[in-house]
Design a protein around this motif. Structure first.
Motif, PDB file in Angstrom:
ATOM      1  N   THR A 310       0.844  -1.200   0.000  1.00  0.00           N
ATOM      2  CA  THR A 310       0.000   0.000   0.000  1.00  0.00           C
ATOM      3  C   THR A 310       0.879   1.251   0.000  1.00  0.00           C
ATOM      4  N   VAL A 311       0.526   2.177  -0.854  1.00  0.00           N
ATOM      5  CA  VAL A 311       1.298   3.426  -0.977  1.00  0.00           C
ATOM      6  C   VAL A 311       0.413   4.606  -0.568  1.00  0.00           C
ATOM      7  N   THR A 312       0.964   5.438   0.310  1.00  0.00           N
ATOM      8  CA  THR A 312       0.260   6.657   0.729  1.00  0.00           C
ATOM      9  C   THR A 312       1.130   7.869   0.382  1.00  0.00           C
ATOM     10  N   LEU A 313       0.506   8.866  -0.198  1.00  0.00           N
ATOM     11  CA  LEU A 313       1.248  10.079  -0.577  1.00  0.00           C
ATOM     12  C   LEU A 313       0.803  11.245   0.302  1.00  0.00           C
ATOM     13  N   ASN A 314       1.746  11.840   0.976  1.00  0.00           N
ATOM     14  CA  ASN A 314       1.500  13.068   1.752  1.00  0.00           C
ATOM     15  C   ASN A 314       2.338  14.207   1.153  1.00  0.00           C
TER      16      ASN A 314
END
Length: 364
Positions: A310-314
């Motif tokens: 899972t990839v999360t971009l902030n």
């Protein structure tokens, strides 16, 4: 042709006897009578004036000098010019011709003069005339013909300085020139005070940091300028606060200011800085968000990759002062508004890290 003999050679020659009559009357103070005898001598000399002048030198020049410096013009038609008169007398000393014979001639019982006496008489009249004229130019001319040890020399120099003060000390450049040219003037302290006044007025009119800094540098150790220096420091601080207390100020500018100025708790820039370094939304304190970068400006993209894939971009954006203005967690964007904030720090940021099974990558 009649031979024109020098006065030393034949005291009974007609022109020598006539010269004697002139000086006998001059010695008694009878300038009007002496002038008439001088005119008679001129008639006698008309046949060959230059030859007679040579024969009577330096007596003829000395008599002319006395007439030029005559204290009263009654009965004397020669133009009064004490300055030219003293130059004639000085030339006699410079040439050094016939001085001993002239003094012997002038020392006769019915004359009782000498070259020195004539010189003193002419100088006295010149000094009186200069005092009556009372201009800087007149005193300057007097200085050119007086010996340095003459009692009136110092007085004349002081008068030049006093008269020049009003003319010169109207501008900053004029005051500097006056202080340079007249270091012994009795008005030296007045000139310094005038310069201080003019430079302070100039600094107020220009009212920029460079001018105030120069004024403070020039006068910070001058006790008489303590009041003006205090006002200058206040004006300078106000300009600095105005320049730095706005959102356009960059970290580089603030860092330069903090490193080059002495800390002052009354200075609003330092007060704001002290508040800022404890602000958690500033990049200097952003370690509280566990991102661990310091003093950053611009945008930072944080990519979090979990072991599951899972990839999360902030995304975080900082303004020129390092303040967080925008945060985006992939779903929600948060905008932050500030009234003011300042910093003086440059720091670092991480390009990546691993923590609890997550991999963090940063793009700035």
């Amino acid at each position: 042709a009649t031979q024109i003999v020098a006065f030393q050679k034949d005291a009974k020659a007609a022109h020598v006897k006539q010269m004697h009559r002139v000086f006998a009357l001059l010695g008694s103070g009878n300038y009007a009578g002496a002038w008439q005898e001088q005119l008679n001598l001129e008639k006698m000399m008309a046949a060959d004036h230059q030859a007679y002048e040579r024969a009577l030198y330096p007596l003829y020049d000395l008599s002319n000098a006395m007439f030029m410096a005559c204290p009263s013009r009654q009965g004397v038609s020669m133009q009064q010019d004490p300055l030219q008169a003293i130059q004639l007398v000085r030339n006699v000393y410079v040439r050094g011709v016939g001085i001993e014979d002239a003094n012997k001639f002038l020392g006769a019982d019915d004359i009782e003069l000498s070259i020195d006496i004539i010189k003193n008489m002419v100088e006295k009249q010149l000094i009186e005339d200069v005092k009556a004229t009372h201009t800087a130019d007149a005193y300057r001319e007097l200085l050119t013909v007086l010996d340095n040890n003459h009692p009136a020399y110092k007085y004349a120099a002081e008068q030049v300085a006093i008269l020049e003060f009003d003319e010169s000390c109207k501008t900053v450049a004029g005051c500097h020139a006056y202080l340079r040219n007249y270091p012994n003037s009795p008005l030296i302290e007045k000139a310094k005070a005038q310069l201080l006044k003019l430079e302070f007025t100039h600094a107020k009119e220009v009212n920029d940091e460079k001018t105030w800094n120069k004024f403070i540098s020039d006068y910070q150790f001058v006790s008489e300028a303590s009041t003006q220096v205090g006002e200058a420091r206040k004006a300078l601080t106000h300009l600095q606060e105005t320049r730095l207390c706005n959102k356009a100020t960059t970290l580089a500018e603030l860092d330069d200011y903090a490193s080059s100025h002495r800390r002052d708790v009354a200075n609003r820039v330092f007060v704001a800085y002290d508040n800022l370094v404890n602000l958690p939304t500033h990049s200097y304190r952003f370690m509280s968000l566990k991102l661990n970068f310091n003093g950053f400006v611009g945008s930072v993209d944080e990519t979090i990759t979990e072991t599951s894939g899972t990839v999360t971009l902030n995304r975080y954006k900082f303004n020129a002062q390092g303040l967080l203005t925008e945060a985006y967690n992939g779903h929600t964007r948060v905008l932050t508004q500030y009234t003011y904030a300042y910093d003086a720090k440059h720091g670092y940021y991480l390009v990546g890290k691993k923590e609890k099974g997550k991999s963090y990558a940063y793009k700035c």
